[in-house]
Write an enzyme that holds these catalytic residues in place. Structure first.
Site: not given
Ligand code: AMP
Ligand code: ZN
Length: 110
Positions: A3, A84, A90, A97
């Site tokens: 994860c 989300n 999304g 988070h």
């Molecule tokens: P969601 O699309 O709501 O699941 O949000 C996931 C978020 O994680 C997206 O806005 C991505 O840009 C962000 N994300 C993905 N990988 C990383 C990372 N390594 N560091 C920081 N943010 C990330």
């Molecule tokens: Zn996790």
């Protein structure tokens, strides 16, 4: 577990940290959708809002209590909190988070 956000919480993958305590980590989104875009994660793994139960809800309450602290730290008063849940909504990372979005006018939801 494989994860991404568990690895970030464990310090195995770097992040641009904004806030951390025993239960929560907040860090800048790698692909910001607003001038201020911070992610808040519990250090324990939950798949998403769908995993919140009366037994683990305290950590979620704690995360929400950190929003005003981080907002003050970043100097924002107007912001949106989003989580989300599921692909159609999304969700791309399967670890609970909350997004903090600020710094521009945020349009209607939908
Ligand atoms: P969601 O699309 O709501 O699941 O949000 C996931 C978020 O994680 C997206 O806005 C991505 O840009 C962000 N994300 C993905 N990988 C990383 C990372 N390594 N560091 C920081 N943010 C990330
Ligand atoms: Zn996790």
């Amino acid at each position: 577990m494989d994860c991404l956000f568990c690895k970030i919480a464990a310090g195995e993958i770097p992040c641009k940290k904004v806030y951390e305590d025993e239960q929560v980590l907040a860090f800048y989104d790698i692909d910001p959708k607003a001038p201020v875009h911070v992610l808040f994660i519990p250090k324990i793994h939950l798949d998403g809002v769908r995993d919140i139960t009366p037994e683990n809800a305290a950590v979620v309450g704690h995360i929400l209590s950190v929003f005003p602290v981080v907002a003050a730290q970043l100097g924002v008063t107007d912001y949106r909190v989003v989580s989300n849940n599921g692909a159609q909504a999304g969700q791309s990372v399967q670890h609970l988070h909350f997004h903090l979005l600020a710094g521009r006018t945020l349009g209607e939801m939908g």
